[in-house]
Design a protein around this motif. Structure first.
Motif, PDB file in Angstrom:
ATOM      1  N   ALA A   1       0.736  -1.401   0.135  1.00  0.00           N
ATOM      2  CA  ALA A   1       0.069  -0.087  -0.127  1.00  0.00           C
ATOM      3  C   ALA A   1       0.619   1.483  -0.010  1.00  0.00           C
ATOM      4  CB  ALA A   1      -1.068   0.199   1.161  1.00  0.00           C
ATOM      5  N   GLN A   2       2.275   1.056   0.174  1.00  0.00           N
ATOM      6  CA  GLN A   2       3.072   2.297   0.292  1.00  0.00           C
ATOM      7  C   GLN A   2       4.446   1.940  -0.237  1.00  0.00           C
ATOM      8  OE1 GLN A   2       4.463   3.503   4.131  1.00  0.00           O
ATOM      9  NE2 GLN A   2       2.807   1.855   4.795  1.00  0.00           N
TER      10      GLN A   2
ATOM     11  N   GLU B   1      -6.388  -2.787  -6.941  1.00  0.00           N
ATOM     12  CA  GLU B   1      -6.289  -2.574  -8.407  1.00  0.00           C
ATOM     13  C   GLU B   1      -5.590  -3.988  -8.865  1.00  0.00           C
ATOM     14  OE1 GLU B   1      -5.933   1.584 -10.023  1.00  0.00           O
ATOM     15  OE2 GLU B   1      -4.346   1.494  -8.503  1.00  0.00           O
TER      16      GLU B   1
ATOM     17  N   LYS C   1       0.428   0.889  -8.449  1.00  0.00           N
ATOM     18  CA  LYS C   1      -1.035   0.584  -8.341  1.00  0.00           C
ATOM     19  C   LYS C   1      -1.424   0.410  -6.562  1.00  0.00           C
ATOM     20  CE  LYS C   1      -1.557  -1.878 -12.619  1.00  0.00           C
ATOM     21  NZ  LYS C   1      -2.319  -0.762 -13.520  1.00  0.00           N
ATOM     22  N   ARG C   2      -2.722   0.938  -6.573  1.00  0.00           N
ATOM     23  CA  ARG C   2      -3.450   0.508  -5.346  1.00  0.00           C
ATOM     24  C   ARG C   2      -3.419  -1.109  -5.052  1.00  0.00           C
ATOM     25  NH1 ARG C   2      -8.489   4.240  -5.011  1.00  0.00           N
ATOM     26  NH2 ARG C   2      -8.410   3.245  -7.140  1.00  0.00           N
TER      27      ARG C   2
END
Length: 250
Positions: free
Chosen positions: A64-65, A82, A78-79
């Motif tokens: 996520a990061q 996704e 991408k997230r």
């Protein structure tokens, strides 16, 4: 220095991404399909048959990061969801995906900063005659595969990271063929297997844009780039699309 990367792609790389975090281990299963028999006065014997289809298991995370160990991504990271949604969409098509695993060596560490590993197609096309002598291809695996299983979970305390396990199996293209009998001789008409879904078409009308077409016909306006690439439309033509032109849809 050396660097390795894994890419997953669909529809001849129309949709593709590099795994943002390489798995700690990559499990590849290769096995045979032989059988054993017991023969009187001889004992047990075994027969050698064709090998079974290659199976690959990938376990990693969709971050996520941007952690220090996250790999360079073409088009940005991408997230996590996704990546999940893209894999789920590929599964529903019931078509194979493309698995690419490649490694390269650099004579100069500065090459890493240039993002040379972003394009899996380039890795596999590199040869001993390449003009860029600072890159040496260690190995390359490129095969069509089916998605046999996909599990994922969002764990507490992971800042939104998604842990996943992806099971793949080598896919062999096959199709029914036409058979003709001429003068008692059987003739088989062979055709090359095609992993690309047959595109549908759309006729442009007044007021259309590729974004609008992608939104209405594909359900996602962001897929306008796929339509542009599929039809070879130049950027300069986007503002004034020819009315009546028939375009293909991915």
């Amino acid at each position: 220095m050396e660097e390795y990367g894994i890419f997953l792609g669909f529809n001849n790389q129309a949709e593709a991404f590099r795994l943002p975090v390489n798995p700690e281990t990559l499990e590849i299963k290769e096995s045979g399909d032989g059988k054993s028999y017991t023969i009187i006065d001889l004992g047990e014997i075994n027969t050698i048959s064709y090998p079974k289809l290659t199976e690959i298991t990938i376990e990693s995370i969709f971050p996520a990061q941007r952690y220090p160990f996250v790999l360079v991504q073409e088009g940005g990271l991408k997230r996590p969801f996704e990546y999940v949604e893209l894999i789920k969409k590929w599964m529903t098509t019931r078509r194979p995906i493309r698995f690419v695993f490649s490694g390269v060596s650099y004579a100069d560490d500065t090459k890493k900063a240039e993002g040379k590993l972003n394009d899996a197609k380039k890795w596999l096309k590199q040869s001993s005659t390449s003009e860029d002598k600072s890159i040496e291809i260690d190995f390359g695996v490129n095969m069509a595969m089916s998605i046999e299983g996909f599990t994922w979970k969002l764990s507490a305390g992971t800042s939104g990271d998604i842990e996943y396990s992806l099971s793949l199996k080598k896919y062999v293209f096959y199709q029914a063929v036409a058979v003709k009998v001429v003068n008692d001789e059987v003739k088989v008409e062979k055709k090359r297997a095609n992993e690309t879904p047959k595109p549908t078409t759309y006729t442009l009308k007044s007021g259309d844009s590729l974004w609008k077409v992608a939104k209405e016909k594909l359900g996602d306006g962001k897929r306008c780039g796929e339509i542009q690439k599929l039809n070879g439309i130049k950027d300069s033509e986007l503002r004034k699309l020819p009315i009546g032109k028939v375009i293909k849809l991915p």
